[in-house]
Design a protein around this motif. Structure first.
Motif, short mmCIF file in Angstrom:
data_model
loop_
_atom_site.label_atom_id
_atom_site.label_comp_id
_atom_site.label_asym_id
_atom_site.label_seq_id
_atom_site.Cartn_x
_atom_site.Cartn_y
_atom_site.Cartn_z
N VAL A 125 0.85 -1.19 0.00
CA VAL A 125 0.00 0.00 0.00
C VAL A 125 0.89 1.23 0.00
CG1 VAL A 125 -1.75 1.28 1.27
CG2 VAL A 125 -1.78 -1.23 1.26
N ASP A 126 0.58 2.17 -0.90
CA ASP A 126 1.29 3.44 -0.91
C ASP A 126 0.73 4.32 0.19
OD1 ASP A 126 1.36 3.37 -4.51
OD2 ASP A 126 2.90 2.74 -3.07
N THR A 127 1.47 4.51 1.26
CA THR A 127 1.00 5.27 2.41
C THR A 127 1.38 6.73 2.26
OG1 THR A 127 1.38 3.32 3.78
CG2 THR A 127 1.06 5.42 4.93
N PRO A 128 0.41 7.66 2.37
CA PRO A 128 0.74 9.09 2.30
C PRO A 128 1.74 9.46 3.38
CG PRO A 128 -1.64 8.72 2.23
CD PRO A 128 -1.01 7.42 2.56
N LYS A 129 2.56 10.45 3.08
CA LYS A 129 3.59 10.86 4.03
C LYS A 129 2.97 11.29 5.36
CE LYS A 129 7.52 13.98 4.55
NZ LYS A 129 8.32 15.06 3.91
N ALA A 130 1.81 11.95 5.30
CA ALA A 130 1.17 12.44 6.52
C ALA A 130 0.70 11.32 7.42
CB ALA A 130 -0.02 13.33 6.16
N ALA A 131 0.52 10.11 6.83
CA ALA A 131 0.01 8.99 7.62
C ALA A 131 1.12 8.08 8.14
CB ALA A 131 -0.97 8.18 6.78
N ILE A 132 2.37 8.37 7.77
CA ILE A 132 3.48 7.53 8.24
C ILE A 132 3.57 7.59 9.75
CG2 ILE A 132 5.98 7.24 8.20
CD1 ILE A 132 5.94 8.19 5.31
N ASP A 133 3.52 8.80 10.28
CA ASP A 133 3.49 8.95 11.73
C ASP A 133 2.04 9.25 12.11
OD1 ASP A 133 5.40 10.92 14.13
OD2 ASP A 133 3.75 9.52 14.38
N ASN A 134 1.29 8.20 12.39
CA ASN A 134 -0.13 8.34 12.65
C ASN A 134 -0.42 9.24 13.84
OD1 ASN A 134 -2.02 7.38 10.93
ND2 ASN A 134 -2.49 5.53 12.07
N GLN A 135 0.39 9.13 14.87
CA GLN A 135 0.15 9.91 16.08
C GLN A 135 0.33 11.39 15.83
OE1 GLN A 135 -0.94 8.32 19.04
NE2 GLN A 135 -1.49 10.43 19.45
N ALA A 136 1.42 11.76 15.17
CA ALA A 136 1.68 13.17 14.87
C ALA A 136 0.60 13.73 13.95
CB ALA A 136 3.06 13.33 14.24
N TYR A 137 0.14 12.90 13.01
CA TYR A 137 -0.91 13.33 12.09
C TYR A 137 -2.20 13.60 12.85
CZ TYR A 137 -4.12 13.12 8.10
OH TYR A 137 -5.08 13.40 7.17
N TYR A 138 -2.50 12.70 13.81
CA TYR A 138 -3.70 12.87 14.63
C TYR A 138 -3.60 14.15 15.47
CZ TYR A 138 -7.36 11.94 18.05
OH TYR A 138 -8.47 12.05 18.84
N TYR A 139 -2.43 14.36 16.10
CA TYR A 139 -2.23 15.57 16.89
C TYR A 139 -2.47 16.82 16.06
CZ TYR A 139 0.07 12.94 20.70
OH TYR A 139 0.35 12.11 21.74
N GLN A 140 -1.90 16.83 14.87
CA GLN A 140 -2.00 18.00 14.01
C GLN A 140 -3.45 18.31 13.63
OE1 GLN A 140 0.30 17.70 10.43
NE2 GLN A 140 -0.28 19.72 9.68
N LYS A 141 -4.20 17.27 13.25
CA LYS A 141 -5.59 17.47 12.85
C LYS A 141 -6.44 17.94 14.03
CE LYS A 141 -6.97 16.61 9.27
NZ LYS A 141 -7.07 17.43 8.04
#
Length: 277
Positions: A125-141
């Motif tokens: 699966v081609d994972t978007p860069k923003a989803a590589i670090d799921n926790q940081a992505y969640y924090y940001q959103k």
């Protein structure tokens, strides 16, 4: 510790929820005279309503399989529930004077998706860069949402020579506390930020009274500026591991100016820390 988050916004912050054909949501009715109980196939980790006239309560300390929904008159809203295993359940909620159903037993098949990816090992699966670090992505959103929401927890504010430091909101989510901080520059000079620190201050008892300060390191910072220009306002979020304090302690938010003396120490009572939104 209530949180009222629009499901449409929240689902955008979950990288791996189902993004297929539109899902038709079931409707649950509630009022302020009776408790409507929802029983889920797994313990509830998080429950969120989209408007303040709906309240969904569940055990945050010891995860249980059921939650209680109540409502006061107002427009319809939505309810988002995430189970311990990451399963997501979403419903439309409406106020009704008369209730035909007081207990809902939710099957696993009602889940609209999972916050974690369910992918076979053999499939790449081609994972978007923003989803590589799921926790940081969640924090940001979630931090971005809190800044846009502009909810207040109380009047926690201090000023010094035209600089106003305030804590607009404190939100509990999962295992963290989110502090929404605002800095206003009402002076005629730009404000260069040196540091903004969080600490907990304890009053030592005894004949020789003293203060002990323990610095608390945030796990995530969002939108922290280096400079706040004259007549401008900056809003940011500090994410700290969940903590509580006794009435003999208080939290300190310390703002320090680089090459200046417009420093502020904002004291936060235990009642705000222990009762976040």
């Amino acid at each position: 510790m209530k949180k009222y988050i629009s499901i449409s916004i929240f689902l955008c912050g979950i990288a791996f929820a189902k993004a297929q054909t539109p899902i038709i949501l079931d409707t649950i009715y509630a009022n302020d005279q009776k408790n409507v109980a929802l029983f889920f196939p797994e313990p509830i980790r998080q429950g969120i309503t989209g408007a303040e006239n709906f309240v969904f309560t569940y055990n945050r300390e010891k995860q249980q399989y059921f939650g209680l929904l109540q409502a006061t008159p107002g427009k319809e809203s939505n309810l988002l529930v995430i189970n311990q295993n990451g399963s997501i359940f979403s419903y439309i909620v409406r106020y009704s004077k008369q209730l035909s159903t007081l207990n809902y037993f939710i099957p696993k098949s009602s889940s609209i998706g999972n916050e974690k990816p369910i992918v076979a090992d053999s499939i790449k699966v081609d994972t978007p860069k923003a989803a590589i670090d799921n926790q940081a992505y969640y924090y940001q959103k979630f931090c971005s949402y809190l800044i846009d929401r502009k909810q207040r927890i109380g009047r926690i504010k201090k000023r010094n020579e035209g600089i106003v430091l305030s804590i607009e909101n404190i939100v509990f989510d999962k295992e963290e506390l989110y502090f929404v901080i605002q800095i206003e520059n009402k002076s005629s000079l730009d404000y260069d930020l040196n540091f903004l620190n969080f600490s907990v201050e304890t009053r030592q008892k005894g004949k020789k009274k003293s203060l002990q300060t323990l610095l608390k390191e945030p796990v995530f910072k969002h939108n922290v500026p280096l400079k706040i220009k004259e007549n401008e306002t900056a809003r940011m979020v500090y994410v700290l591991p969940k903590f509580s304090i006794g009435n003999d302690r208080r939290a300190i938010l310390e703002l320090n100016e680089k090459n200046g003396e417009r420093d502020i120490q904002l004291k936060v009572s235990h009642r705000y820390i222990n009762n976040p939104n």
